[in-house]
Design a protein around this motif. Structure first.
Motif, PDB file in Angstrom:
ATOM      1  N   GLU A 211       0.799  -1.234   0.000  1.00  0.00           N
ATOM      2  CA  GLU A 211       0.000   0.000   0.000  1.00  0.00           C
ATOM      3  C   GLU A 211       0.828   1.280   0.000  1.00  0.00           C
ATOM      4  O   GLU A 211       0.295   2.351   0.198  1.00  0.00           O
ATOM      5  CB  GLU A 211      -0.963   0.053   1.219  1.00  0.00           C
ATOM      6  CG  GLU A 211      -1.780  -1.200   1.468  1.00  0.00           C
ATOM      7  CD  GLU A 211      -3.032  -1.279   0.580  1.00  0.00           C
ATOM      8  OE1 GLU A 211      -3.425  -0.243   0.012  1.00  0.00           O
ATOM      9  OE2 GLU A 211      -3.584  -2.395   0.457  1.00  0.00           O
ATOM     10  N   GLN A 212       2.114   1.171  -0.159  1.00  0.00           N
ATOM     11  CA  GLN A 212       2.945   2.375  -0.132  1.00  0.00           C
ATOM     12  C   GLN A 212       3.772   2.439  -1.389  1.00  0.00           C
ATOM     13  O   GLN A 212       4.061   1.410  -1.980  1.00  0.00           O
ATOM     14  CB  GLN A 212       3.923   2.279   1.042  1.00  0.00           C
ATOM     15  CG  GLN A 212       3.518   3.054   2.241  1.00  0.00           C
ATOM     16  CD  GLN A 212       4.626   3.002   3.286  1.00  0.00           C
ATOM     17  OE1 GLN A 212       5.812   3.025   2.949  1.00  0.00           O
ATOM     18  NE2 GLN A 212       4.218   2.929   4.534  1.00  0.00           N
ATOM     19  N   LYS A 213       4.179   3.658  -1.766  1.00  0.00           N
ATOM     20  CA  LYS A 213       5.123   3.746  -2.883  1.00  0.00           C
ATOM     21  C   LYS A 213       6.482   3.286  -2.379  1.00  0.00           C
ATOM     22  O   LYS A 213       6.923   3.726  -1.326  1.00  0.00           O
ATOM     23  CB  LYS A 213       5.254   5.190  -3.327  1.00  0.00           C
ATOM     24  CG  LYS A 213       4.271   5.576  -4.389  1.00  0.00           C
ATOM     25  CD  LYS A 213       4.623   6.934  -4.942  1.00  0.00           C
ATOM     26  CE  LYS A 213       3.520   7.398  -5.861  1.00  0.00           C
ATOM     27  NZ  LYS A 213       3.635   8.828  -6.167  1.00  0.00           N
ATOM     28  N   MET A 214       7.112   2.402  -3.119  1.00  0.00           N
ATOM     29  CA  MET A 214       8.446   1.951  -2.696  1.00  0.00           C
ATOM     30  C   MET A 214       9.460   2.476  -3.696  1.00  0.00           C
ATOM     31  O   MET A 214       9.304   2.294  -4.897  1.00  0.00           O
ATOM     32  CB  MET A 214       8.481   0.418  -2.651  1.00  0.00           C
ATOM     33  CG  MET A 214       7.608  -0.165  -1.555  1.00  0.00           C
ATOM     34  SD  MET A 214       7.620  -1.958  -1.569  1.00  0.00           S
ATOM     35  CE  MET A 214       6.507  -2.328  -2.913  1.00  0.00           C
ATOM     36  N   ARG A 215      10.482   3.138  -3.191  1.00  0.00           N
ATOM     37  CA  ARG A 215      11.514   3.704  -4.070  1.00  0.00           C
ATOM     38  C   ARG A 215      12.518   2.608  -4.437  1.00  0.00           C
ATOM     39  O   ARG A 215      13.212   2.088  -3.569  1.00  0.00           O
ATOM     40  CB  ARG A 215      12.244   4.849  -3.377  1.00  0.00           C
ATOM     41  CG  ARG A 215      11.329   5.930  -2.863  1.00  0.00           C
ATOM     42  CD  ARG A 215      10.881   6.861  -3.976  1.00  0.00           C
ATOM     43  NE  ARG A 215       9.741   7.660  -3.522  1.00  0.00           N
ATOM     44  CZ  ARG A 215       8.852   8.216  -4.319  1.00  0.00           C
ATOM     45  NH1 ARG A 215       8.933   8.057  -5.630  1.00  0.00           N
ATOM     46  NH2 ARG A 215       7.863   8.933  -3.829  1.00  0.00           N
ATOM     47  N   CYS A 216      12.540   2.292  -5.700  1.00  0.00           N
ATOM     48  CA  CYS A 216      13.400   1.182  -6.153  1.00  0.00           C
ATOM     49  C   CYS A 216      14.670   1.715  -6.806  1.00  0.00           C
ATOM     50  O   CYS A 216      14.715   2.855  -7.254  1.00  0.00           O
ATOM     51  CB  CYS A 216      12.660   0.328  -7.176  1.00  0.00           C
ATOM     52  SG  CYS A 216      11.145  -0.360  -6.535  1.00  0.00           S
TER      53      CYS A 216
END
Ligand code: ATP
Ligand code: MG
Length: 316
Positions: A24-29
């Motif tokens: 449910e969160q934006k994950m910085r890849c």
């Protein structure tokens, strides 16, 4: 000696990493890394890393297929792509850096008709291979038994067929008969109809497969335990050196690459299996989808050879 690899279900492999997987969160890849993938294509890449050459034959669909082709050309791998409708699949893997766990999402790939598969086989025939290598899953659209046809085709064109696959696809091809099989323990167990073979049953099981006319040589890969080489004349265990394991992705394909390259160079079965184990173990030392470094293979091979010399039975 000419090597051709056949990949019926190629893929563009995309990989990235993130500190933690959180819903449910934006994950910085990290920036996306693109690699050409699919069993046979990996084998071709491995052969190139060893300084050898092969031609990778595969279906290519849409922009993804073109991308796959250009990545292989950049890696100096010879290719013969057959254009098909639909889009070549993309696989996606994410490494969670906090745990070093890798999550691999594999897509089914576009349908391949038998007619399109036949077109790929005609390309193979034009290349007159001494060794034909097929590895990997079958795409939707082809029957589970399709590798049986490939095995029969290989006989017809006088190519030695080397297959690395599993389950019903493997069983069907083995019934037709081929040159070399590289099952892991689970695949060999399934092939001989046993739930799970014990280590002291592996040589007999592999010999049984050979006696039934399914193949001439079996190299059973045993993960960190290395491999067992079995021919009609006997068997030998080739241990895997202890290595700092980072990702076992591509270990099987790297092993096959090493073995086919060795065969094409006229090496003995023992050397073939030793080089295969060295390539497989070297592959585990690299993160993600990266296969192996040739200098790691050289170093591991020296260890494997010395081990063999020291511990092989000698008359005394
Ligand atoms: N943990 C490990 N340590 C050292 N070497 C390894 C390890 N895992 C695999 N290898 C090497 O790679 C070879 C092939 O590995 P394995 O038996 O796991 O094949 P596989 O199950 O077919 O793999 P794949 O999932 O790539 O198809 C082994 O024979 C060995 O040389
Ligand atoms: Mg495998």
């Amino acid at each position: 000696m000419k090597i051709v690899t056949l990949t019926l279900n190629p893929a563009l492999d995309k990989s990235s990493s993130v500190e933690r997987l959180i819903p449910e969160q934006k994950m910085r890849c990290t920036p996306l890394q693109l690699d050409a993938g699919g069993g046979g294509i990996n084998v071709s890449k491995g052969i190139r890393k060893l300084g050898g050459r092969s031609t990778a034959v595969f279906p290519s669909g849409g922009a993804t297929g073109l991308r796959l082709q250009s990545i292989l050309q950049e890696a100096d791998v010879d290719i013969r792509a057959h254009t098909v409708q639909g889009e070549t699949r993309e696989n996606f893997s994410v490494t969670e850096t906090a745990t070093n766990l890798q999550y691999r999402f594999t897509m089914p790939g576009p349908e391949l008709t038998e007619q399109q598969a036949e077109a790929l086989l005609s390309i193979v025939a034009q290349l007159h291979p001494d060794y034909l290598v097929a590895s990997g899953s079958l795409p939707p659209g082809l029957p589970e038994t399709y590798y049986e046809k490939v095995a029969a085709f290989a006989k017809k064109i006088n190519a030695r067929f080397i297959l690395d696959t599993s389950g019903a696809a493997l069983a069907a091809a083995a019934d037709e008969g081929l040159y070399l099989l590289k099952p892991n323990l689970g695949e060999l167990s399934a092939l001989v109809g046993v739930k799970k073979l014990e280590m002291n049953q592996v040589d007999d099981a592999a010999l049984e497969v050979i006696r039934q006319g399914k193949c001439e040589v079996v190299v059973v890969s045993l993960g960190p335990q290395g491999a067992l080489l079995v021919t009609r004349d006997g068997f030998e265990h080739i241990p895997a050196p202890t290595a700092e394991k980072r990702s076992t992705v591509g270990a099987g394909d790297s092993m096959v690459a090493g073995m086919v390259w060795a065969l094409s160079e006229g090496k003995s079965f023992r050397e073939m299996a030793q080089i295969g184990v060295a390539c497989g173990t070297a592959a585990t030392m690299n993160p993600g989808t990266e296969l192996f470094h040739a200098d790691d293979v050289e170093r591991l091979l020296t260890w494997i050879r010395e081990y063999g010399e020291r511990y092989r039975f000698k008359d005394f």
